[in-house]
Write a protein that holds these residues in place. Structure first.
Motif, PDB file in Angstrom:
ATOM      1  N   PRO A 118       0.787  -1.241   0.000  1.00 27.64           N
ATOM      2  CA  PRO A 118       0.000   0.000   0.000  1.00 27.64           C
ATOM      3  C   PRO A 118       0.819   1.292   0.000  1.00 27.64           C
ATOM      4  O   PRO A 118       0.239   2.373  -0.112  1.00 27.64           O
ATOM      5  N   HIS A 119       2.145   1.221   0.114  1.00 32.42           N
ATOM      6  CA  HIS A 119       2.943   2.437   0.284  1.00 32.42           C
ATOM      7  C   HIS A 119       3.257   3.112  -1.057  1.00 32.42           C
ATOM      8  O   HIS A 119       4.392   3.538  -1.313  1.00 32.42           O
ATOM      9  N   PHE A 120       2.255   3.256  -1.894  1.00 36.56           N
ATOM     10  CA  PHE A 120       2.458   3.688  -3.283  1.00 36.56           C
ATOM     11  C   PHE A 120       2.988   5.102  -3.407  1.00 36.56           C
ATOM     12  O   PHE A 120       3.645   5.450  -4.405  1.00 36.56           O
ATOM     13  N   TRP A 121       2.723   5.978  -2.445  1.00 34.42           N
ATOM     14  CA  TRP A 121       3.073   7.397  -2.541  1.00 34.42           C
ATOM     15  C   TRP A 121       4.583   7.632  -2.503  1.00 34.42           C
ATOM     16  O   TRP A 121       5.051   8.721  -2.806  1.00 34.42           O
ATOM     17  N   LEU A 122       5.376   6.596  -2.153  1.00 38.93           N
ATOM     18  CA  LEU A 122       6.827   6.749  -2.134  1.00 38.93           C
ATOM     19  C   LEU A 122       7.428   6.757  -3.536  1.00 38.93           C
ATOM     20  O   LEU A 122       8.629   6.963  -3.684  1.00 38.93           O
ATOM     21  N   SER A 123       6.619   6.527  -4.551  1.00 43.17           N
ATOM     22  CA  SER A 123       7.023   6.728  -5.941  1.00 43.17           C
ATOM     23  C   SER A 123       6.489   8.084  -6.404  1.00 43.17           C
ATOM     24  O   SER A 123       5.276   8.317  -6.365  1.00 43.17           O
ATOM     25  N   PRO A 124       7.354   8.995  -6.840  1.00 44.66           N
ATOM     26  CA  PRO A 124       6.859  10.278  -7.346  1.00 44.66           C
ATOM     27  C   PRO A 124       5.834  10.127  -8.466  1.00 44.66           C
ATOM     28  O   PRO A 124       4.877  10.917  -8.543  1.00 44.66           O
ATOM     29  N   GLU A 125       5.996   9.137  -9.333  1.00 43.62           N
ATOM     30  CA  GLU A 125       5.025   8.923 -10.407  1.00 43.62           C
ATOM     31  C   GLU A 125       3.658   8.557  -9.839  1.00 43.62           C
ATOM     32  O   GLU A 125       2.619   9.022 -10.333  1.00 43.62           O
ATOM     33  N   ASN A 126       3.640   7.731  -8.811  1.00 46.93           N
ATOM     34  CA  ASN A 126       2.370   7.368  -8.189  1.00 46.93           C
ATOM     35  C   ASN A 126       1.754   8.539  -7.442  1.00 46.93           C
ATOM     36  O   ASN A 126       0.519   8.683  -7.410  1.00 46.93           O
ATOM     37  N   ALA A 127       2.577   9.359  -6.818  1.00 42.53           N
ATOM     38  CA  ALA A 127       2.058  10.544  -6.130  1.00 42.53           C
ATOM     39  C   ALA A 127       1.317  11.441  -7.122  1.00 42.53           C
ATOM     40  O   ALA A 127       0.222  11.944  -6.833  1.00 42.53           O
ATOM     41  N   ILE A 128       1.902  11.617  -8.303  1.00 42.44           N
ATOM     42  CA  ILE A 128       1.251  12.416  -9.345  1.00 42.44           C
ATOM     43  C   ILE A 128      -0.040  11.743  -9.805  1.00 42.44           C
ATOM     44  O   ILE A 128      -1.073  12.400  -9.983  1.00 42.44           O
ATOM     45  N   GLY A 129       0.003  10.424 -10.000  1.00 47.04           N
ATOM     46  CA  GLY A 129      -1.195   9.697 -10.421  1.00 47.04           C
ATOM     47  C   GLY A 129      -2.324   9.817  -9.415  1.00 47.04           C
ATOM     48  O   GLY A 129      -3.489  10.019  -9.787  1.00 47.04           O
ATOM     49  N   PHE A 130      -1.996   9.711  -8.132  1.00 49.42           N
ATOM     50  CA  PHE A 130      -3.006   9.856  -7.084  1.00 49.42           C
ATOM     51  C   PHE A 130      -3.626  11.251  -7.113  1.00 49.42           C
ATOM     52  O   PHE A 130      -4.857  11.401  -7.048  1.00 49.42           O
TER      53      PHE A 130
END
Length: 285
Positions: A118-130
């Motif tokens: 679940p720790h997806f936000w540690l990827s900058p790409e995922n942070a942008i996607g979220f």
């Protein structure tokens, strides 16, 4: 000007954990909505009991943002009762790259995690996607502020892309340096920055490793030339402190949720910056 919303409307978006709250605050900036953090950064998202005041927060919220059952298992029941206003991985997951939990091949674990990490936000790409997915969701909730939400998301994306380029350049000289962690919560960061993760010592960081595990760590340190060990700040380092000192290893913290950072819009930036600095400090030592 009189709001088109009734007085009874709270215009609140309740967010369960600090990293998601930080990114949600970016989307809601200068809008009529405000982000409310459900859990403070000192609380474990895995096993907590909601207070009456927190239940009222959820009841009054226009939208509830959470990371999902693999991180917040104690919220599953109440989220299932509020599906019409829940924004979770099922809704925004298609905008992200989601990994399953890594299988720990090096050490015997007390139990194995199943499902997605679940720790997806540690990827900058995922942070942008979220953030982009949340902006779309808020635009459906309040079409009058659609352009504001989408513009806020674009500003976040631009800033994150700029920061990510700097962080990648900073870590580029060290992508072959092997390291181990006490608890495996950082694979999104490992993948994005092309880091040489070797193993996690334990699935449950609150349990001391056994004698057999200590011997296997010693063998791994020698064979892989490990020089860095990382642990999350909310967990005691006592179970491995003697081993670290004995092996003369570099030791730093990596933080997945902002445990020691003030909640708010800047938390996600401070969290990423802190982790990159700690990685760099250990790798270059």
């Amino acid at each position: 000007m009189i709001s088109v919303f009734s007085i009874a409307d709270t215009n609140s978006v309740v967010v369960t954990i600090a990293p998601l709250h930080s990114m949600t605050s970016a989307v809601l900036k200068e809008s009529r909505y405000h982000a409310e953090l459900l859990l403070n950064t000192g609380a474990s998202p895995h096993d907590f009991q909601l207070k009456p005041s927190q239940r009222r927060q959820l009841e009054q919220a226009d939208l509830i943002v959470w990371a999902g059952p693999n991180l917040e298992s104690s919220l599953v029941r109440i989220m299932s009762q509020k599906q019409d206003k829940v924004f979770g991985l099922q809704e925004y997951g298609s905008a992200l790259t989601i990994f399953p939990f890594r299988v720990n091949h090096e050490f015997e674990a007390d139990h194995e995690h199943n499902g997605s990490d679940p720790h997806f936000w540690l990827s900058p790409e995922n942070a942008i996607g979220f953030v982009n997915a949340l902006a779309d969701r808020m635009a459906r909730l309040d079409p009058d502020e659609r352009e504001l939400f989408l513009n806020n998301a674009r500003q976040f994306a631009t800033r994150m892309q700029d920061k990510a380029r700097v962080w990648k350049q900073q870590l580029a000289p060290y992508h072959e340096v092997p390291f181990i962690v006490l608890h495996d919560g950082f694979q999104y960061m490992d993948h994005f920055f092309d880091l040489n993760f070797v193993a996690a010592i334990s699935v449950n960081p609150q349990l001391a490793p056994g004698l057999k595990t200590i011997h296997r760590i010693n063998d791994l340190v020698a064979s892989q030339q490990i020089r860095c060990v990382f642990a999350e700040p909310q967990y005691s380092q006592a179970p491995i402190r003697h081993f670290i000192e004995q092996q003369h290893l570099g030791f730093y913290t990596l933080d997945a949720i902002g445990y020691q950072i003030e909640p708010g819009p800047e938390l996600i930036w401070q969290l990423m910056e802190q982790n990159v600095q700690h990685l760099t400090s250990c790798f270059s030592g």
